[in-house]
Each structure stands twice: as C-alpha cells, then as structure tokens.
Motif scaffolding. Structure first.
Motif, mmCIF file in Angstrom:
data_model
loop_
_atom_site.group_PDB
_atom_site.id
_atom_site.type_symbol
_atom_site.label_atom_id
_atom_site.label_comp_id
_atom_site.label_asym_id
_atom_site.label_seq_id
_atom_site.Cartn_x
_atom_site.Cartn_y
_atom_site.Cartn_z
ATOM 1 N N ASP A 134 -10.569 -0.354 -2.712
ATOM 2 C CA ASP A 134 -9.570 -1.121 -1.849
ATOM 3 C C ASP A 134 -8.931 -0.151 -1.169
ATOM 4 O O ASP A 134 -7.858 0.514 -1.414
ATOM 5 C CB ASP A 134 -8.485 -1.897 -2.991
ATOM 6 C CG ASP A 134 -7.682 -2.793 -2.151
ATOM 7 O OD1 ASP A 134 -7.727 -2.797 -0.970
ATOM 8 O OD2 ASP A 134 -6.964 -3.057 -2.980
ATOM 9 N N GLU A 135 -9.393 0.132 0.213
ATOM 10 C CA GLU A 135 -8.679 1.287 0.957
ATOM 11 C C GLU A 135 -7.648 0.398 1.722
ATOM 12 O O GLU A 135 -6.540 1.214 2.069
ATOM 13 C CB GLU A 135 -9.754 1.512 1.934
ATOM 14 C CG GLU A 135 -11.112 2.593 1.245
ATOM 15 C CD GLU A 135 -12.163 2.851 2.376
ATOM 16 O OE1 GLU A 135 -11.967 2.520 3.618
ATOM 17 O OE2 GLU A 135 -12.943 3.467 2.031
ATOM 18 N N LEU A 136 -7.549 -0.598 1.853
ATOM 19 C CA LEU A 136 -6.383 -1.326 2.436
ATOM 20 C C LEU A 136 -5.067 -1.130 1.485
ATOM 21 O O LEU A 136 -3.780 -1.035 2.161
ATOM 22 C CB LEU A 136 -6.629 -2.845 2.799
ATOM 23 C CG LEU A 136 -5.769 -3.608 3.661
ATOM 24 C CD1 LEU A 136 -5.530 -2.793 5.070
ATOM 25 C CD2 LEU A 136 -6.169 -5.067 3.963
ATOM 26 N N GLU A 137 -5.138 -1.187 0.349
ATOM 27 C CA GLU A 137 -4.127 -1.289 -0.486
ATOM 28 C C GLU A 137 -3.536 0.108 -0.282
ATOM 29 O O GLU A 137 -2.154 0.205 -0.186
ATOM 30 C CB GLU A 137 -4.573 -1.375 -1.800
ATOM 31 C CG GLU A 137 -3.304 -1.267 -3.110
ATOM 32 C CD GLU A 137 -3.696 -1.317 -4.439
ATOM 33 O OE1 GLU A 137 -2.779 -1.678 -5.316
ATOM 34 O OE2 GLU A 137 -5.184 -1.048 -4.716
ATOM 35 N N LEU A 138 -4.179 1.062 -0.457
ATOM 36 C CA LEU A 138 -3.728 2.809 0.120
ATOM 37 C C LEU A 138 -2.842 2.595 1.307
ATOM 38 O O LEU A 138 -1.859 3.069 1.328
ATOM 39 C CB LEU A 138 -4.817 3.613 -0.229
ATOM 40 C CG LEU A 138 -5.231 3.323 -1.587
ATOM 41 C CD1 LEU A 138 -6.584 4.564 -1.495
ATOM 42 C CD2 LEU A 138 -4.590 3.961 -2.813
ATOM 43 N N ARG A 139 -3.515 2.092 2.500
ATOM 44 C CA ARG A 139 -2.901 2.204 3.733
ATOM 45 C C ARG A 139 -1.593 1.597 3.708
ATOM 46 O O ARG A 139 -0.867 1.764 4.357
ATOM 47 C CB ARG A 139 -4.237 1.593 4.644
ATOM 48 C CG ARG A 139 -3.675 1.876 6.132
ATOM 49 C CD ARG A 139 -4.599 1.494 7.018
ATOM 50 N NE ARG A 139 -3.912 1.427 8.562
ATOM 51 C CZ ARG A 139 -4.673 1.850 9.505
ATOM 52 N NH1 ARG A 139 -5.993 2.217 9.401
ATOM 53 N NH2 ARG A 139 -4.147 2.137 10.577
ATOM 54 N N LEU A 140 -1.760 0.262 3.303
ATOM 55 C CA LEU A 140 -0.327 -0.795 2.853
ATOM 56 C C LEU A 140 0.625 -0.104 2.459
ATOM 57 O O LEU A 140 1.743 0.077 2.888
ATOM 58 C CB LEU A 140 -0.533 -2.081 2.890
ATOM 59 C CG LEU A 140 -1.567 -2.980 3.609
ATOM 60 C CD1 LEU A 140 -2.051 -4.283 2.977
ATOM 61 C CD2 LEU A 140 -1.199 -3.312 4.821
ATOM 62 N N ALA A 141 0.433 0.620 1.215
ATOM 63 C CA ALA A 141 1.207 1.411 0.292
ATOM 64 C C ALA A 141 1.941 2.488 1.392
ATOM 65 O O ALA A 141 3.045 2.725 1.407
ATOM 66 C CB ALA A 141 0.678 1.765 -0.799
ATOM 67 N N GLU A 172 2.057 2.888 4.498
ATOM 68 C CA GLU A 172 3.029 2.162 5.631
ATOM 69 C C GLU A 172 4.293 1.583 4.984
ATOM 70 O O GLU A 172 5.405 1.840 5.569
ATOM 71 C CB GLU A 172 2.044 1.020 6.295
ATOM 72 C CG GLU A 172 1.182 1.492 7.198
ATOM 73 C CD GLU A 172 0.302 0.312 7.648
ATOM 74 O OE1 GLU A 172 0.703 -0.714 7.686
ATOM 75 O OE2 GLU A 172 -0.552 0.621 8.508
ATOM 76 N N ASP A 173 4.271 1.238 3.912
ATOM 77 C CA ASP A 173 5.504 0.490 3.302
ATOM 78 C C ASP A 173 6.467 1.777 3.000
ATOM 79 O O ASP A 173 7.665 1.796 3.015
ATOM 80 C CB ASP A 173 5.172 -0.359 1.981
ATOM 81 C CG ASP A 173 4.489 -1.622 2.293
ATOM 82 O OD1 ASP A 173 4.761 -2.023 3.642
ATOM 83 O OD2 ASP A 173 3.957 -2.376 1.449
ATOM 84 N N ALA A 174 5.685 2.858 2.497
ATOM 85 C CA ALA A 174 6.619 4.075 2.089
ATOM 86 C C ALA A 174 7.143 4.704 3.313
ATOM 87 O O ALA A 174 8.287 4.983 3.321
ATOM 88 C CB ALA A 174 5.533 5.230 1.317
ATOM 89 N N GLY A 175 6.220 4.539 4.272
ATOM 90 C CA GLY A 175 6.808 5.095 5.747
ATOM 91 C C GLY A 175 7.935 4.284 6.265
ATOM 92 O O GLY A 175 9.132 4.938 6.770
ATOM 93 N N ASP A 176 7.787 3.086 6.136
ATOM 94 C CA ASP A 176 9.000 2.230 6.462
ATOM 95 C C ASP A 176 10.294 2.293 5.482
ATOM 96 O O ASP A 176 11.323 2.335 6.134
ATOM 97 C CB ASP A 176 8.533 0.528 6.534
ATOM 98 C CG ASP A 176 7.523 0.317 7.259
ATOM 99 O OD1 ASP A 176 7.238 1.271 8.319
ATOM 100 O OD2 ASP A 176 6.632 -0.636 7.303
ATOM 101 N N ALA A 177 10.007 2.570 4.480
ATOM 102 C CA ALA A 177 11.417 2.820 3.573
ATOM 103 C C ALA A 177 11.902 4.102 3.899
ATOM 104 O O ALA A 177 13.280 4.023 3.858
ATOM 105 C CB ALA A 177 10.792 2.660 1.959
#
Length: 125
Positions: free
Chosen positions: A102-109, A111-116
């Motif tokens: 699940d590469e998309l989960e890592l990428r979204l996580a 991105e979310d960490a970067g947004d936070a």
C-alpha cells in the motif's frame, strides 16, 4: 468475399467479445481494483479491435478519424482508471487487507504530516 472483409469481420467479432468479457468481469469481480482492471484493459482492446475492423472497410481519409478516437481512448482510459481507483481508496471502498503493498497510504500519511507541520508553522507566526 475478400480477405479484407474476412479480416474486418474477425476484428469486429474479437472486439465485441473483449467488450462482453470486460462487462462480465465488471459484474463478477468482487472489489474495486479488479473491476477497474476489467473496465479498462479488455474494453480498450475491444474498442481498438472494433475501430480496426471498421477502418479496414473505410477509405484512408475516413480512417484517420478513427485513429484519433483510438488515440484518445488509449490516453484517457488509464488516467480515468487511476483517478477512480484513488477516489475509491480515499472513500474507503477498497479493503486494506486485499492489498499486498500500500504505497498510497505512506504517501498520504507523509502529505498529511507535511500539512500538519505547515499549519503549526503558520500558527506560530
């Protein structure tokens, strides 16, 4: 009946068969990624074979328009499949236990960490 007519008939029948198999796969497959596979691969090949069968019966100038239709189909089908798959993933329609990687989960996580971090940086200022 000429060789051209026989080749055209074979292309038309093969293309129609691929489209039917793709539609059957969309009905029978259990999850979204499998259905997307059935919606894009055989449908695209089926349409290309139908267009080839029709192009064999047309004059060269008229067949150029069919080449444009084929090109647009080849370009847009994978992009649309990718967008639908990502939307299904984000809405939870894809079960996580069915994926091997699940590469998309890592990428979204990430991105979310970067947004936070970006939001906290903006609040500090």
């Amino acid at each position: 009946m000429s060789i051209l007519d026989i080749a055209s008939s074979i292309c038309l029948l093969s293309g129609a068969t691929f489209c039917v198999v793709g539609a059957y796969g969309m009905l029978r497959f259990p999850d979204v990624p499998s259905r997307l596979q059935a919606a894009t691969k055989p449908q695209t090949l089926g349409l290309l074979l139908v267009l080839l069968g029709v192009a064999l019966q047309l004059e060269f100038g008229q067949a150029l328009g069919l080449a444009l239709v084929a090109l647009l189909q080849i370009i847009t089908a994978p992009v649309l499949s990718q967008l639908v798959g990502r939307a299904a993933y984000r809405t939870g329609a894809i079960a996580p236990n069915t994926m091997v990687v699940d590469e998309l989960e890592l990428r979204l996580a990430a991105e979310d960490a970067g947004d936070a971090n970006g939001a906290s940086d903006n609040q500090d200022r």
